[in-house]
Design a protein around this motif. Sequence first.
Motif, short mmCIF file in Angstrom:
data_model
loop_
_atom_site.label_atom_id
_atom_site.label_comp_id
_atom_site.label_asym_id
_atom_site.label_seq_id
_atom_site.Cartn_x
_atom_site.Cartn_y
_atom_site.Cartn_z
N UNK A 1 -7.83 17.36 -3.00
CA UNK A 1 -8.94 16.44 -2.74
C UNK A 1 -9.00 15.34 -3.79
N UNK A 2 -8.78 15.73 -5.05
CA UNK A 2 -8.79 14.73 -6.11
C UNK A 2 -7.70 13.70 -5.87
N UNK A 3 -6.55 14.19 -5.41
CA UNK A 3 -5.45 13.29 -5.07
C UNK A 3 -5.89 12.33 -3.97
N UNK A 4 -6.53 12.86 -2.93
CA UNK A 4 -6.98 12.02 -1.82
C UNK A 4 -7.98 10.96 -2.30
N UNK A 5 -8.81 11.32 -3.26
CA UNK A 5 -9.84 10.39 -3.72
C UNK A 5 -9.26 9.36 -4.68
N UNK A 6 -8.22 9.75 -5.43
CA UNK A 6 -7.65 8.78 -6.36
C UNK A 6 -6.72 7.80 -5.67
N UNK A 7 -6.13 8.18 -4.55
CA UNK A 7 -5.17 7.29 -3.86
C UNK A 7 -5.75 5.88 -3.66
N UNK A 8 -6.92 5.74 -3.05
CA UNK A 8 -7.43 4.38 -2.86
C UNK A 8 -7.63 3.65 -4.19
N UNK B 1 0.83 -1.21 0.00
CA UNK B 1 0.00 0.00 0.00
C UNK B 1 0.87 1.26 0.00
N UNK B 2 1.83 1.29 0.92
CA UNK B 2 2.69 2.47 1.02
C UNK B 2 3.49 2.66 -0.26
N UNK B 3 3.89 1.54 -0.86
CA UNK B 3 4.63 1.60 -2.12
C UNK B 3 3.78 2.29 -3.19
N UNK B 4 2.52 1.84 -3.33
CA UNK B 4 1.64 2.45 -4.34
C UNK B 4 1.39 3.92 -4.03
N UNK B 5 1.14 4.20 -2.76
CA UNK B 5 0.84 5.59 -2.39
C UNK B 5 2.03 6.49 -2.70
N UNK B 6 3.23 5.98 -2.44
CA UNK B 6 4.42 6.78 -2.72
C UNK B 6 4.50 7.12 -4.21
N UNK B 7 4.29 6.10 -5.05
CA UNK B 7 4.40 6.36 -6.49
C UNK B 7 3.30 7.30 -6.96
N UNK B 8 2.08 7.09 -6.49
CA UNK B 8 0.98 7.96 -6.92
C UNK B 8 1.22 9.39 -6.44
N UNK B 9 1.77 9.52 -5.23
CA UNK B 9 2.07 10.86 -4.72
C UNK B 9 3.13 11.53 -5.60
N UNK B 10 4.14 10.75 -5.97
CA UNK B 10 5.18 11.30 -6.85
C UNK B 10 4.55 11.74 -8.17
N UNK B 11 3.66 10.90 -8.69
CA UNK B 11 2.96 11.23 -9.93
C UNK B 11 2.18 12.53 -9.77
N UNK B 12 1.51 12.64 -8.63
CA UNK B 12 0.68 13.82 -8.38
C UNK B 12 1.55 15.08 -8.33
N UNK B 13 2.70 14.95 -7.67
CA UNK B 13 3.58 16.12 -7.55
C UNK B 13 4.10 16.51 -8.93
N UNK B 14 4.53 15.48 -9.71
CA UNK B 14 5.03 15.76 -11.06
C UNK B 14 3.97 16.45 -11.90
N UNK B 15 2.76 15.89 -11.89
CA UNK B 15 1.72 16.44 -12.78
C UNK B 15 1.25 17.80 -12.29
N UNK B 16 1.26 18.00 -10.97
CA UNK B 16 0.88 19.30 -10.43
C UNK B 16 1.88 20.37 -10.84
N UNK B 17 3.15 19.97 -10.81
CA UNK B 17 4.21 20.90 -11.15
C UNK B 17 4.10 21.30 -12.62
#
Lengths: 366, 278, 300
Positions: free
Chosen positions: C117-124, B255-271
Amino acid sequence: MATAAINIHGVSKVYNPGSPQAVQALDTVSLTIHDNEFFTLLGPSGCGKTTLLRLIAGFEQVTGGEILLFEEGIENLEPSQRPVNTVFQHYALFPHMTVAQNVAYGLERLKKPKDEIRLTVDRVLSLVKLTELANRRPSQMSGGQQQRVALARALAPSPKVLLLDEPLSALDLKLRQAMREELKQLQKETGITFVFVTHDQEEALAMSDRIAVMSNGEVQQIGSPTEIYEHPVNRFVADFIGDTNFIDGEIISVKDDLVSCRISANTVFEAEDSGNHKPGDQVTLFLRPEKITLTSDAQIVNGESHAGKVTNIIYLGNQALLSVDLGNDIELTAQTRPREDGNLPFAVGDSLLVEFSKRALRVLAK
Amino acid sequence: MSDQLTRPSSKRKILPVGHYRGLGLWNAAFLIFLYMPIAVLIFYSFNDNRMVMIWSGFSIDWYIKAFNNVAIQDAVLNSLIVAFFATVISTAIATIGALVLARGGNFRGKTMSLGLITLPLMVPEIVTAVAMLIFFAAIGINWGLGNVIIAHVTFCIPFAFMPIRARLEGMDTSMEQASRDLYASEWETFRYITVPLLMPGIIAGAMLAFVISMDDFIITLMVSGAGSTTLPVYIYSMIRRGLTPEINAVSTLLLLFSITIVTAYWIVSNKTRTETVH
Amino acid sequence: MSSWLPTNPSSRRWLGLAPTYLVIGIFMLIPMIIMGTYSFMEANPYGGVKPVFSTAAYLQLAWEYDLDGTLVFNPGYLKIIWRSIGLSTMATVICLIFGFPVAYYITLQPENRRNFYIYLITIPFWTNLLIRTFAWIIILGRNGVIELPLLSLGIIDKSLRMMYSDGAIAIGLTYSYLPLMVLPIYASLEKLDFRLLEAASDLYSSRLEIMTKIVIPLSKPGIIAGCILVFIPCLGAFIAPNLLGGGKKLMLGSLVQFQFASARNWPFGSALSMLMLAVVVMALIFYARGAKKRAAGAES
């Protein structure tokens, strides 16, 4: 005096109060809009005119002060409970409804009988000349037609006050000019109070009974178009409306409402003063270009003329604006018309005489 | 004026148009519903007891046990191998496809191509799974992990494709025209303008493909034979055998592994979003 | 690149799309065609099929052979299909009721908070579905997170038996696909011009009327997309019925898996898959029609 449709008492509006991004949009604005009046809020973008309109409509709440609609407080009323309608800047037509449905919308919410709604929709649509397009969708119409739908939709419930937020700004010039007349006509026919917001001074002068000129969240001047144009109270108003020459100087003597003003070491202009200035005051004089008469050198000189030289010409078709150097660092913009053969009477480098009445030159309260 | 700025309002507050009372609360309840199971899962991974649901004290023993579990190590290795190949191959295919579909103008078969590329998204996973199972059995491909990789490449393509295409469509073609105007060849334009501008999209696409591959369960379950078990499939077999906090421990790590990658993705795409918007 | 690539734009396009067509065509489209053919063949008891044409797999949906060889009506599988549709519908409706206000709330936020918020909702959504469903066993199970405090406080004296029920499956399905409802609705609400709400309010609409006359009609594409995106995977769900329904409360997805993993009736499993595909195709046609109608309404 006519009854007041809207009273605005010391209204202030601060967006995001208490936060670092707090913005003071309106600062203790007071004004009265009469019933059956075409009233215009005029000013550059960001001056607070749209904010004031949104406060009247109820989309925003005042931070301080109060707004009365026909003598009654409207503070606790939702927009849907206020007998005012708005024509939005980009029309905000409901895309999923036909023209007729858009126009009927407000009446349906007011639970009017079906027959009455149908009759009103027909009447309003014919008023704005859209009867044939009743079953179209907004997306199938031109900008000018959409504009009329927005107008019809806002007029249909017969509001006491119609708020118009730069409704003509998205139209092209020709259409805009045609709509000016129509709007003015419509206001006369319906007798509804119009509060019109615009940044276009020509529009304001052409349509309004009265104008409030606004800047930086404050009302600078309220008056009829002529008052605003001919007797601006300050430099902002004079500058914002029309082309103007500003001349800085110092008052050396006062006689009734005329003052003598030293412009430079050896130039003194006489000017009209509506404020109470006294000798020694530093003031700004203003002079509209069309009040300046230009004559060529050879003609006879009377006491009021000044010799000058044309330094630049901006040709505008029906007229031309000339920059005239009077020496002593004084430069004026004057207006001239082409001669019958189409040529301008002057060319760059020509010497000429500049005349203007001392009544045309006015002192601004600085 | 400062008086008015600070004076507390005694008036009844009218909500702005379009706002509704209780929405914030509703949203909070929603987020709690969304995250409560994840929090519970992580919490019980630190349970000392053999039985997941009987809390008897804090311990990280189950993490140590999971780390030392050879079967889990094998499964993780398999998952990483599959995800690596699936990501590289599907991202490459998706990039070329996206370039054609976003920059190739309108052509016959464009809609069909788009439909084909997003097919794995529309078909229920279980149907994809059995179709692939039948296919591999029918033509007799039995390459162990190879089967799994083929399956993952296939369903990862649309996930890699979407962010790349979105990026391409948000990109201004005038930059490429400017490059051509400034004497760059087609290849130079592609190399020095298109690829660098597209890179955030490619990275985002690769990240999504990786996460999707790491997390896939049902398709892998159907096409993997003995010896090609991935981590989710192994976790499933653990659940079948009985609930111990070891499952929670492994799950928490995945879970933490996936969350880390998705968070990285989010930061990249936000930037990149703020870059393009300024 | 220009030296060895074809210069004809059409050849270039198809060269670029070739890998996509090869991979998805060979490993997805052809398998589905084979699956379709298998559904019309006879089952091989050792797995696979006998290459003989037969409609037995489809007949099996509603009939079975009696001992004397006559076809008799057997609603067993129809019941499972019916329950799958019922549970999927229920999960879709709950997702819609739960998700719509959230999507709406997010659109009201300032941009950076919206993205968060969208990030929070997509995480799961991006985390493992199996693990997230497993967590519900701990919550709903005997002596689980819900029961234990109630038991120890004496509010209840025996297990509530929440697990292995249709309710547990519905919760699991709702939880699994909730983000798929919120995201498309958010996407269409985000495009909504909020000045229309002001206009409606200006034209005497109550808050409820603003919602029913303006917001909901204009976000209909997102609502429909969300419902399809939730309904389809619910119908094919395997994990939730398997873990939370205990494998006894079957749904279509788990029934299909069962045919391949245990029952060794590939034609029947294929027929069930074809049935699901038919539902998907119908949903997509329904959606495409709506989109076409909207496009036509916006243009002509």
